[in-house]
Design a protein around this motif. Structure first.
Motif, PDB file in Angstrom:
ATOM      1  N   MET A  50      14.907 -13.752  55.936  1.00  0.00           N
ATOM      2  CA  MET A  50      15.702 -14.128  54.888  1.00  0.00           C
ATOM      3  C   MET A  50      15.599 -12.214  54.403  1.00  0.00           C
ATOM      4  O   MET A  50      14.687 -11.958  54.629  1.00  0.00           O
ATOM      5  N   ILE A  51      16.936 -12.734  53.633  1.00  0.00           N
ATOM      6  CA  ILE A  51      17.258 -10.928  53.738  1.00  0.00           C
ATOM      7  C   ILE A  51      17.386 -11.058  51.729  1.00  0.00           C
ATOM      8  O   ILE A  51      18.911 -11.830  51.624  1.00  0.00           O
ATOM      9  N   ALA A  52      16.699 -10.507  50.813  1.00  0.00           N
ATOM     10  CA  ALA A  52      17.359 -10.397  49.738  1.00  0.00           C
ATOM     11  C   ALA A  52      18.327  -9.074  49.741  1.00  0.00           C
ATOM     12  O   ALA A  52      17.757  -7.915  49.300  1.00  0.00           O
ATOM     13  N   GLY A  53      19.931  -9.073  49.300  1.00  0.00           N
ATOM     14  CA  GLY A  53      20.884  -8.315  48.871  1.00  0.00           C
ATOM     15  C   GLY A  53      20.359  -7.075  49.903  1.00  0.00           C
ATOM     16  O   GLY A  53      19.777  -6.139  50.118  1.00  0.00           O
ATOM     17  N   GLY A  54      21.920  -6.618  51.010  1.00  0.00           N
ATOM     18  CA  GLY A  54      21.236  -6.628  52.139  1.00  0.00           C
ATOM     19  C   GLY A  54      22.244  -6.695  53.100  1.00  0.00           C
ATOM     20  O   GLY A  54      23.915  -7.413  53.081  1.00  0.00           O
ATOM     21  N   ARG A  55      22.575  -6.768  54.351  1.00  0.00           N
ATOM     22  CA  ARG A  55      23.242  -6.947  55.481  1.00  0.00           C
ATOM     23  C   ARG A  55      22.462  -7.190  56.857  1.00  0.00           C
ATOM     24  O   ARG A  55      21.510  -6.962  56.477  1.00  0.00           O
ATOM     25  N   VAL A  56      23.037  -8.294  57.695  1.00  0.00           N
ATOM     26  CA  VAL A  56      22.663  -9.003  58.660  1.00  0.00           C
ATOM     27  C   VAL A  56      23.397  -8.844  60.128  1.00  0.00           C
ATOM     28  O   VAL A  56      24.790  -9.412  59.654  1.00  0.00           O
ATOM     29  N   PHE A  57      22.956  -9.158  61.483  1.00  0.00           N
ATOM     30  CA  PHE A  57      23.974  -9.055  62.552  1.00  0.00           C
ATOM     31  C   PHE A  57      23.878 -11.020  62.732  1.00  0.00           C
ATOM     32  O   PHE A  57      22.540 -10.789  62.853  1.00  0.00           O
ATOM     33  N   VAL A  58      24.751 -11.901  62.417  1.00  0.00           N
ATOM     34  CA  VAL A  58      24.516 -12.582  63.083  1.00  0.00           C
ATOM     35  C   VAL A  58      25.592 -13.189  64.781  1.00  0.00           C
ATOM     36  O   VAL A  58      26.738 -13.001  64.111  1.00  0.00           O
ATOM     37  N   PHE A  59      24.947 -14.267  65.656  1.00  0.00           N
ATOM     38  CA  PHE A  59      25.623 -14.406  66.274  1.00  0.00           C
ATOM     39  C   PHE A  59      25.746 -15.570  66.412  1.00  0.00           C
ATOM     40  O   PHE A  59      25.775 -16.927  66.091  1.00  0.00           O
ATOM     41  N   PRO A  60      27.402 -15.778  66.560  1.00  0.00           N
ATOM     42  CA  PRO A  60      28.219 -17.200  66.026  1.00  0.00           C
ATOM     43  C   PRO A  60      28.084 -18.471  67.009  1.00  0.00           C
ATOM     44  O   PRO A  60      27.735 -17.956  68.234  1.00  0.00           O
ATOM     45  N   CYS A  61      27.872 -19.340  66.802  1.00  0.00           N
ATOM     46  CA  CYS A  61      27.648 -20.377  66.806  1.00  0.00           C
ATOM     47  C   CYS A  61      25.936 -21.151  67.774  1.00  0.00           C
ATOM     48  O   CYS A  61      25.796 -21.750  67.679  1.00  0.00           O
ATOM     49  N   ILE A  62      25.341 -19.622  67.302  1.00  0.00           N
ATOM     50  CA  ILE A  62      24.194 -19.677  68.921  1.00  0.00           C
ATOM     51  C   ILE A  62      23.439 -19.811  66.634  1.00  0.00           C
ATOM     52  O   ILE A  62      22.151 -19.911  66.939  1.00  0.00           O
ATOM     53  N   GLN A  63      23.351 -18.796  65.948  1.00  0.00           N
ATOM     54  CA  GLN A  63      22.707 -18.409  65.097  1.00  0.00           C
ATOM     55  C   GLN A  63      23.280 -19.112  63.527  1.00  0.00           C
ATOM     56  O   GLN A  63      24.563 -19.334  63.676  1.00  0.00           O
ATOM     57  N   GLN A  64      23.058 -20.246  62.046  1.00  0.00           N
ATOM     58  CA  GLN A  64      23.725 -20.145  61.107  1.00  0.00           C
ATOM     59  C   GLN A  64      23.169 -18.945  60.022  1.00  0.00           C
ATOM     60  O   GLN A  64      22.053 -18.757  60.319  1.00  0.00           O
ATOM     61  N   ILE A  65      23.613 -18.786  59.421  1.00  0.00           N
ATOM     62  CA  ILE A  65      23.641 -17.813  57.987  1.00  0.00           C
ATOM     63  C   ILE A  65      24.008 -18.768  57.052  1.00  0.00           C
ATOM     64  O   ILE A  65      24.759 -19.978  56.790  1.00  0.00           O
ATOM     65  N   GLN A  66      23.066 -19.036  55.646  1.00  0.00           N
ATOM     66  CA  GLN A  66      22.931 -19.928  54.327  1.00  0.00           C
ATOM     67  C   GLN A  66      22.577 -18.820  53.270  1.00  0.00           C
ATOM     68  O   GLN A  66      22.342 -17.578  53.394  1.00  0.00           O
ATOM     69  N   ARG A  67      23.281 -19.217  51.676  1.00  0.00           N
ATOM     70  CA  ARG A  67      23.115 -18.098  50.914  1.00  0.00           C
ATOM     71  C   ARG A  67      22.645 -18.826  49.844  1.00  0.00           C
ATOM     72  O   ARG A  67      22.436 -20.183  49.154  1.00  0.00           O
ATOM     73  N   ILE A  68      21.445 -17.937  48.754  1.00  0.00           N
ATOM     74  CA  ILE A  68      21.121 -18.872  47.427  1.00  0.00           C
ATOM     75  C   ILE A  68      20.885 -17.336  46.611  1.00  0.00           C
ATOM     76  O   ILE A  68      20.973 -16.536  46.948  1.00  0.00           O
ATOM     77  N   THR A  69      20.604 -17.913  45.649  1.00  0.00           N
ATOM     78  CA  THR A  69      21.039 -17.495  44.559  1.00  0.00           C
ATOM     79  C   THR A  69      20.057 -16.948  43.992  1.00  0.00           C
ATOM     80  O   THR A  69      19.038 -17.358  43.955  1.00  0.00           O
ATOM     81  N   LEU A  70      20.252 -15.842  43.555  1.00  0.00           N
ATOM     82  CA  LEU A  70      19.343 -14.863  42.731  1.00  0.00           C
ATOM     83  C   LEU A  70      19.359 -14.456  41.443  1.00  0.00           C
ATOM     84  O   LEU A  70      18.337 -13.586  40.466  1.00  0.00           O
ATOM     85  N   ASN A  71      20.509 -15.057  40.285  1.00  0.00           N
ATOM     86  CA  ASN A  71      20.857 -14.504  39.201  1.00  0.00           C
ATOM     87  C   ASN A  71      19.886 -15.006  38.418  1.00  0.00           C
ATOM     88  O   ASN A  71      19.328 -16.215  38.380  1.00  0.00           O
ATOM     89  N   THR A  72      19.564 -14.605  37.336  1.00  0.00           N
ATOM     90  CA  THR A  72      18.780 -15.489  36.106  1.00  0.00           C
ATOM     91  C   THR A  72      19.578 -16.023  35.529  1.00  0.00           C
ATOM     92  O   THR A  72      20.462 -16.126  34.964  1.00  0.00           O
TER      93      THR A  72
END
Length: 427
Positions: free
Chosen positions: A23-45
């Motif tokens: 879990m990363i809040a504000g930043g960057r990350v390397f994702v291997f396609p096909c074997i890893q999945q990335i999802q997003r969740i909002t942190l807005n007030t």
């Protein structure tokens, strides 16, 4: 592949090599396609308008309450972020806001039911704090934090609050009228008391003034007696004091004269001492200094004479030794010369002697005529039968010279005239 997100968003990477998910809040990350999945969740007030319509209070009065709440998913808290991801992953921002709104509304209704209308209406801060406290503890379990909560509006359809306001208004008006009447009453009472106190104070003041006047007269009489007595005593004391003062002045004058006389004697003694010192400084000290100078000068002269005498004696001694040495050397030389001459005379006989005498005749003539050459003035008296002037002087010298052969013959036994008449042969 690199993925980035802003500070108001969090990314969750799951799949191969990500257990548990990253879990990363504000930043960057390397994702291997096909074997890893990335999802997003909002942190807005999220701003929630929490409405609770016709909720019955503890006394059974239905009221409607509206509150404003600010909530958000806490991205900096890893545990809360993980909880929010488990509960809201895949949900939209509106769905998350609806869940939080329903939770807040439920807690708001529960708190309204435990309070009266007066407690809610009169102490809104207390009501807001209770809702914030209860809702925060429940929403934290969902990963949501309550940023703030404020009570916006309270109203009812039964005019309960209006009636409550009228009663309060009437009560306030009644209290105001009663307070005004009491104030007027108290004012009249205080005014009467003030007047009474004023009259009483005036009478007391007059009494005090009379007493003061009486005391003044009594004290003035006593003071006059005392003053007159003191004046008489003062006059007598003045006369006595004048006499004492005159006597003391006379004594002081005598004392001054004594002191002046003592000062004069002291000045005379000081003048005598000064003159003695002056005489000592001008006469005695210079005399002693002159004596000391003369003694030192005489001593120096004595030492100088002694040293000069010693030096002269030493010089004479050394000169005498030098002269003795010179005379000794000269004597030895002359002796040696005479010895050699004697040997020569033995060899040459009378001819050598005559030759030597002839060599010495000019010297003898010079010595004979030397006294005449030193005479500055010669006065000659002629009897008329001889020469006068230079011829006379030359004749006198020649006459002396003619006597030399006789003198030489007497001294040496050699007749120069005969020796010169016979030819001599010198070898």
């Amino acid at each position: 592949m690199f993925y980035t997100c802003g500070p108001n968003e969090a990314m969750v990477v799951s799949g191969f090599g990500r257990s548990p998910p990253l879990m990363i809040a504000g930043g960057r990350v390397f994702v291997f396609p096909c074997i890893q999945q990335i999802q997003r969740i909002t942190l807005n007030t999220l701003t929630l308008n929490v409405k609770s319509d016709k909720v019955y209070t503890r006394h059974g009065v239905p009221i409607s309450v509206t509150g404003i709440a600010q909530v958000k998913i806490q991205g900096q808290n890893k545990e809360m972020l993980a909880t929010a991801c488990q509960m809201f992953m895949g949900k939209s921002e509106g769905e998350i806001a609806q869940i939080a709104l329903e939770t807040l509304e439920g807690h708001q209704r529960a708190i309204i039911a435990h309070l009266t209308v007066e407690e809610i209406y009169q102490d809104r801060k207390k009501f807001s704090e209770q809702v914030f406290k209860v809702a925060s503890s429940d929403l934290v379990n969902m990963g949501i934090g309550v940023v703030s909560y404020t009570l916006k509006d309270v109203h009812d359809d039964q005019d309960y609050l209006h009636s409550l306001g009228k009663a309060r208004t009437a009560q306030v008006q009644k209290d105001a009228r009663i307070g005004e009447a009491q104030y007027k009453r108290d004012a009249v009472i205080r005014e009467a008391q003030a007047m009474q106190e004023k009259v009483s104070a005036q009478y007391k003041n007059e009494i005090e003034m009379a007493k003061s006047q009486r005391d003044y007269e009594l004290k003035k009489s006593a003071y006059d007696v005392e003053v007159n007595t003191k004046k008489a005593e003062s006059e007598m004391a003045y006369q006595l004091q004048v006499a004492k003062t005159k006597q003391r002045i006379e004594e002081e004058k005598m004392q001054v004269q004594v002191v002046e006389r003592s000062q004069q004697i002291l000045l005379q003694e000081q003048e005598i001492s000064r003159r003695e010192k002056e005489l000592e400084a001008k006469v005695k000290k210079p005399a002693e200094a002159e004596k000391y100078r003369l003694e030192k000068l005489a001593e120096a002269q004595r030492l100088q004479l002694i040293m000069e005498a010693e030096a002269e004696a030493e010089s004479i001694r050394m000169k005498g030794e030098a002269e003795a040495f010179a005379l000794e050397a000269k004597g030895r030389a002359e002796a040696e010369q005479m010895s050699k001459k004697a040997e020569a005379f033995k060899q040459y006989g009378e001819g050598a002697m005559v030759d030597m005498l002839l060599e010495k005749l000019p010297l003898m003539a010079e010595e004979i005529s030397k006294p005449l050459s030193k005479a500055q003035k010669v006065t000659m008296v002629s009897s008329g039968g001889s020469d006068v002037g230079a011829a006379k002087l030359a004749g006198e010298v020649l006459d002396i010279m003619t006597r030399l052969p006789t003198a030489v013959e007497k001294l040496t036994g050699v007749d120069i005239s005969q020796a010169t008449g016979n030819p001599l042969r010198v070898h």
